[in-house]
Design a protein around this motif. Structure first.
Motif, PDB file in Angstrom:
ATOM      1  N   PRO A  58       0.823  -1.219   0.000  1.00 60.13           N
ATOM      2  CA  PRO A  58       0.000   0.000   0.000  1.00 60.13           C
ATOM      3  C   PRO A  58       0.856   1.267   0.000  1.00 60.13           C
ATOM      4  O   PRO A  58       1.973   1.265   0.513  1.00 60.13           O
ATOM      5  CB  PRO A  58      -0.809  -0.116   1.296  1.00 60.13           C
TER       6      PRO A  58
ATOM      7  N   GLU B 299      -2.574   6.363  -2.755  1.00 61.25           N
ATOM      8  CA  GLU B 299      -3.512   5.547  -3.518  1.00 61.25           C
ATOM      9  C   GLU B 299      -4.909   6.156  -3.488  1.00 61.25           C
ATOM     10  O   GLU B 299      -5.298   6.821  -2.525  1.00 61.25           O
ATOM     11  CB  GLU B 299      -3.566   4.126  -2.952  1.00 61.25           C
TER      12      GLU B 299
ATOM     13  N   ALA C 141      -8.255   1.382  -2.238  1.00 66.89           N
ATOM     14  CA  ALA C 141      -8.739   1.107  -0.883  1.00 66.89           C
ATOM     15  C   ALA C 141      -9.852   0.066  -0.907  1.00 66.89           C
ATOM     16  O   ALA C 141      -9.914  -0.825  -0.048  1.00 66.89           O
ATOM     17  CB  ALA C 141      -9.221   2.394  -0.228  1.00 66.89           C
TER      18      ALA C 141
ATOM     19  N   ARG D  47      -8.311  -3.376  -1.478  1.00 66.73           N
ATOM     20  CA  ARG D  47      -7.670  -3.914  -0.276  1.00 66.73           C
ATOM     21  C   ARG D  47      -8.715  -4.359   0.745  1.00 66.73           C
ATOM     22  O   ARG D  47      -8.540  -5.383   1.425  1.00 66.73           O
ATOM     23  CB  ARG D  47      -6.712  -2.882   0.315  1.00 66.73           C
TER      24      ARG D  47
ATOM     25  N   GLU E 170      -7.145   2.114   7.202  1.00 68.14           N
ATOM     26  CA  GLU E 170      -7.527   1.435   5.968  1.00 68.14           C
ATOM     27  C   GLU E 170      -8.986   1.056   5.955  1.00 68.14           C
ATOM     28  O   GLU E 170      -9.503   0.599   4.955  1.00 68.14           O
ATOM     29  CB  GLU E 170      -6.682   0.175   5.768  1.00 68.14           C
TER      30      GLU E 170
END
Length: 203
Positions: free
Chosen positions: A172, A176, A181, A184, A202
């Motif tokens: 990561p 980004e 996100a 992930r 996150e």
């Protein structure tokens, strides 16, 4: 549904998505119904119910098409095509990805079109890297490479290919975008060991 899915209660997640789909259908909200069907397909896939996953995804394509949403149709077809590759239906996958490409072109969605191209390259046994590189050159922003990779990873997660998806996402970075996100988070929901515990930032 999402909370149940993230906690590993796939049966509960599928039940919640079914109820949401049925409620949206009763209310005449076809777009929401199509979205819930896609979620149901993902939950069913994680649970190993490939038949239900396939049928839910396929029905979502029909609903998005009936609503005249070519961009959503393209993404739904791409996910279904990726699943078809995973279950060994290679000819069907090629047809689905071809339709996805046509829908993306109709919507004027160049990014989704390139994502479909990347999926097609993978389905044909090639690499997505040249497709992503060409997309960056054509669309003019290096950040698009991240979004393309994230979209490809989300499609791979939907077909159960967690390791290729995790490899595609890599480590990561602080810059980004939202799609990365989401990818992930999808890896965490799907139970990939590297994403078993999300950092608060996150979530």
């Amino acid at each position: 549904g999402m909370l149940a899915q993230r906690s590993g209660d796939l049966a509960g997640a599928a039940s919640a998505y079914r109820e949401a789909w049925e409620a949206a259908s009763r209310d005449g909200d076809a777009r929401a119904a199509a979205t819930y069907l896609m979620n149901l397909g993902a939950a069913a896939l994680e649970a190993g119910a490939l038949g239900e996953a396939y049928l839910a995804m396929r029905r979502s394509v029909s609903l998005f098409a009936a609503e005249g949403q070519p961009a959503s149709v393209a993404r739904a077809l791409a996910n279904l095509g990726s699943l078809s590759v995973w279950i060994g239906a290679e000819e069907e996958s090629r047809a689905l990805l071809r339709r996805a490409r046509e829908a993306a072109a109709e919507a004027g969605d160049a990014l989704t079109a390139r994502w479909v191209d990347a999926l097609q390259s993978e389905a044909d046994g090639g690499s997505r890297a040249p497709v992503e590189a060409a997309a960056v050159r054509e669309l003019g922003a290096a950040a698009l490479a991240d979004e393309l990779r994230a979209r490809w990873a989300i499609g791979a997660i939907g077909s159960g290919a967690l390791e290729p998806a995790a490899a595609a996402m890599g480590a990561p970075r602080s810059d980004e975008g939202a799609m990365a996100a989401i990818a992930r988070l999808a890896l965490a929901v799907a139970g990939h060991p590297r994403y078993g515990a999300l950092d608060p930032a996150e979530q």
